[in-house]
Scaffold this motif. Sequence first.
Motif, PDB file in Angstrom:
ATOM      1  N   THR A   1       0.836  -1.210   0.000  1.00  0.00           N
ATOM      2  CA  THR A   1       0.000   0.000   0.000  1.00  0.00           C
ATOM      3  C   THR A   1       0.865   1.251   0.000  1.00  0.00           C
ATOM      4  O   THR A   1       0.616   2.201  -0.762  1.00  0.00           O
ATOM      5  N   ALA A   2       1.890   1.275   0.831  1.00  0.00           N
ATOM      6  CA  ALA A   2       2.792   2.430   0.887  1.00  0.00           C
ATOM      7  C   ALA A   2       3.482   2.649  -0.447  1.00  0.00           C
ATOM      8  O   ALA A   2       3.622   3.785  -0.916  1.00  0.00           O
ATOM      9  N   ALA A   3       3.925   1.560  -1.069  1.00  0.00           N
ATOM     10  CA  ALA A   3       4.593   1.681  -2.370  1.00  0.00           C
ATOM     11  C   ALA A   3       3.653   2.264  -3.408  1.00  0.00           C
ATOM     12  O   ALA A   3       4.050   3.110  -4.230  1.00  0.00           O
ATOM     13  N   ASN A   4       2.383   1.835  -3.404  1.00  0.00           N
ATOM     14  CA  ASN A   4       1.405   2.372  -4.356  1.00  0.00           C
ATOM     15  C   ASN A   4       1.112   3.838  -4.087  1.00  0.00           C
ATOM     16  O   ASN A   4       0.928   4.637  -5.021  1.00  0.00           O
ATOM     17  N   ILE A   5       1.064   4.224  -2.813  1.00  0.00           N
ATOM     18  CA  ILE A   5       0.844   5.635  -2.471  1.00  0.00           C
ATOM     19  C   ILE A   5       1.973   6.496  -3.040  1.00  0.00           C
ATOM     20  O   ILE A   5       1.741   7.580  -3.582  1.00  0.00           O
ATOM     21  N   LYS A   6       3.201   6.021  -2.911  1.00  0.00           N
ATOM     22  CA  LYS A   6       4.360   6.786  -3.366  1.00  0.00           C
ATOM     23  C   LYS A   6       4.493   6.810  -4.885  1.00  0.00           C
ATOM     24  O   LYS A   6       5.217   7.647  -5.437  1.00  0.00           O
ATOM     25  N   ARG A   7       3.807   5.926  -5.583  1.00  0.00           N
ATOM     26  CA  ARG A   7       3.880   5.909  -7.046  1.00  0.00           C
ATOM     27  C   ARG A   7       2.964   6.947  -7.692  1.00  0.00           C
ATOM     28  O   ARG A   7       3.168   7.336  -8.841  1.00  0.00           O
ATOM     29  N   LEU A   8       1.938   7.384  -6.975  1.00  0.00           N
ATOM     30  CA  LEU A   8       0.956   8.308  -7.527  1.00  0.00           C
ATOM     31  C   LEU A   8       1.385   9.750  -7.291  1.00  0.00           C
ATOM     32  O   LEU A   8       1.729  10.127  -6.172  1.00  0.00           O
ATOM     33  N   ASP A   9       1.351  10.558  -8.335  1.00  0.00           N
ATOM     34  CA  ASP A   9       1.741  11.962  -8.203  1.00  0.00           C
ATOM     35  C   ASP A   9       0.879  12.684  -7.177  1.00  0.00           C
ATOM     36  O   ASP A   9       1.361  13.555  -6.451  1.00  0.00           O
ATOM     37  N   GLN A  10      -0.402  12.339  -7.115  1.00  0.00           N
ATOM     38  CA  GLN A  10      -1.327  13.029  -6.224  1.00  0.00           C
ATOM     39  C   GLN A  10      -1.051  12.738  -4.757  1.00  0.00           C
ATOM     40  O   GLN A  10      -1.363  13.547  -3.880  1.00  0.00           O
ATOM     41  N   THR A  11      -0.437  11.591  -4.454  1.00  0.00           N
ATOM     42  CA  THR A  11      -0.281  11.172  -3.052  1.00  0.00           C
ATOM     43  C   THR A  11       1.169  10.931  -2.638  1.00  0.00           C
ATOM     44  O   THR A  11       1.421  10.639  -1.467  1.00  0.00           O
TER      45      THR A  11
ATOM     46  N   GLY B   1      10.118  -0.935   5.303  1.00  0.00           N
ATOM     47  CA  GLY B   1       9.248   0.232   5.421  1.00  0.00           C
ATOM     48  C   GLY B   1       9.887   1.495   4.883  1.00  0.00           C
ATOM     49  O   GLY B   1       9.281   2.230   4.097  1.00  0.00           O
ATOM     50  N   TYR B   2      11.122   1.741   5.274  1.00  0.00           N
ATOM     51  CA  TYR B   2      11.804   2.942   4.799  1.00  0.00           C
ATOM     52  C   TYR B   2      12.118   2.849   3.308  1.00  0.00           C
ATOM     53  O   TYR B   2      12.132   3.865   2.604  1.00  0.00           O
ATOM     54  N   SER B   3      12.347   1.653   2.812  1.00  0.00           N
ATOM     55  CA  SER B   3      12.681   1.492   1.393  1.00  0.00           C
ATOM     56  C   SER B   3      11.497   1.798   0.478  1.00  0.00           C
ATOM     57  O   SER B   3      11.693   2.155  -0.686  1.00  0.00           O
ATOM     58  N   VAL B   4      10.253   1.647   0.987  1.00  0.00           N
ATOM     59  CA  VAL B   4       9.083   1.981   0.173  1.00  0.00           C
ATOM     60  C   VAL B   4       8.640   3.418   0.385  1.00  0.00           C
ATOM     61  O   VAL B   4       7.617   3.852  -0.160  1.00  0.00           O
ATOM     62  N   GLY B   5       9.386   4.168   1.195  1.00  0.00           N
ATOM     63  CA  GLY B   5       9.096   5.592   1.337  1.00  0.00           C
ATOM     64  C   GLY B   5       8.403   6.004   2.612  1.00  0.00           C
ATOM     65  O   GLY B   5       7.963   7.154   2.735  1.00  0.00           O
ATOM     66  N   ALA B   6       8.286   5.088   3.585  1.00  0.00           N
ATOM     67  CA  ALA B   6       7.645   5.458   4.856  1.00  0.00           C
ATOM     68  C   ALA B   6       8.505   6.470   5.603  1.00  0.00           C
ATOM     69  O   ALA B   6       9.734   6.425   5.553  1.00  0.00           O
ATOM     70  N   ALA B   7       7.837   7.398   6.289  1.00  0.00           N
ATOM     71  CA  ALA B   7       8.558   8.430   7.039  1.00  0.00           C
ATOM     72  C   ALA B   7       8.944   7.944   8.428  1.00  0.00           C
ATOM     73  O   ALA B   7       9.913   8.429   9.013  1.00  0.00           O
ATOM     74  N   ASP B   8       8.186   6.966   8.968  1.00  0.00           N
ATOM     75  CA  ASP B   8       8.470   6.471  10.316  1.00  0.00           C
ATOM     76  C   ASP B   8       7.897   5.068  10.451  1.00  0.00           C
ATOM     77  O   ASP B   8       7.079   4.615   9.631  1.00  0.00           O
ATOM     78  N   PHE B   9       8.332   4.377  11.514  1.00  0.00           N
ATOM     79  CA  PHE B   9       7.936   2.989  11.740  1.00  0.00           C
ATOM     80  C   PHE B   9       7.766   2.805  13.238  1.00  0.00           C
ATOM     81  O   PHE B   9       8.707   3.011  14.007  1.00  0.00           O
ATOM     82  N   LEU B  10       6.539   2.452  13.665  1.00  0.00           N
ATOM     83  CA  LEU B  10       6.245   2.299  15.094  1.00  0.00           C
ATOM     84  C   LEU B  10       5.720   0.902  15.397  1.00  0.00           C
ATOM     85  O   LEU B  10       5.003   0.311  14.577  1.00  0.00           O
ATOM     86  N   THR B  11       6.061   0.429  16.573  1.00  0.00           N
ATOM     87  CA  THR B  11       5.639  -0.901  17.010  1.00  0.00           C
ATOM     88  C   THR B  11       4.583  -0.789  18.109  1.00  0.00           C
ATOM     89  O   THR B  11       4.724   0.008  19.036  1.00  0.00           O
ATOM     90  N   LYS B  12       3.508  -1.553  17.981  1.00  0.00           N
ATOM     91  CA  LYS B  12       2.459  -1.590  18.998  1.00  0.00           C
ATOM     92  C   LYS B  12       2.971  -2.352  20.220  1.00  0.00           C
ATOM     93  O   LYS B  12       3.787  -3.259  20.084  1.00  0.00           O
ATOM     94  N   PRO B  13       2.479  -2.002  21.427  1.00  0.00           N
ATOM     95  CA  PRO B  13       1.575  -0.878  21.741  1.00  0.00           C
ATOM     96  C   PRO B  13       2.324   0.448  21.723  1.00  0.00           C
ATOM     97  O   PRO B  13       3.518   0.505  22.021  1.00  0.00           O
TER      98      PRO B  13
END
Length: 232
Positions: free
Chosen positions: A70-80, A101-113
């Motif tokens: 999902t993150a990779a698809n978000i980063k592929r679209l000019d609008q998003t 996560g960072y390789s697909v363009g995520a800004a941060d990575f958090l672990t629950k809880p």
Amino acid sequence: MSTHTPEKCSILIVDDIEANLVALEALLGPLHQELVRAHSGEEALKAMLRQEFAVVLLDVLMPGMDGFETAANIKRLDQTKDVPIILLTGTEVETDYAYRGYSVGAADFLTKPFDPWLLRTKICVFLDLFRKNRQLAAQAEQLRHLFAEARAVTALSGRTEAAEGTAQRREKGTPSPPAATERTEARLVEIGEQLTQIELLLREASGFDAVTLADRVAELERAVGGLRLGPE
């Protein structure tokens, strides 16, 4: 004393488990922002094409299209592509999850809880950045309108000067140099240089100084106003 209320932003929360969405809404409620739910990656992409979001909280482990895809698809679209993504996952994670996560363009990575204070603090950073970017975009558009107006004023001044010169030549039989037009054109060049400097400042500045930017815009407004009044 008047107080300024920050612009309300939209936050997209994506998780296939309803209880997790409820928990995220409870954690983010004190921020008083618009919270939009999505139960899958496909639903998240549709939501992002419908409206603008300041940040996306995206669960990694989802059936079908997972968080990484999902993150990779978000980063592929000019609008998003410029929307920051915070990936969320449980305690049982593989060692390469953060890297993926960072390789697909995520800004941060958090672990629950999550630590509620830490999560809200991170999101507030992205909300502030979103608001500042919106303000920058509005200022840049204002500058473009000012420059276009200055060009239009110069063109009108040139036509008026040409007509006056023709009348003078007919009356006196001698040419009249378009000195006023030259001064106006020189002023337009100066305004264009100021606009270029401001645009470079907006692109390269590591911080954001709204007061300085507003002052520079005011300078251009006065310059354009001077062209309306005519050459000095």
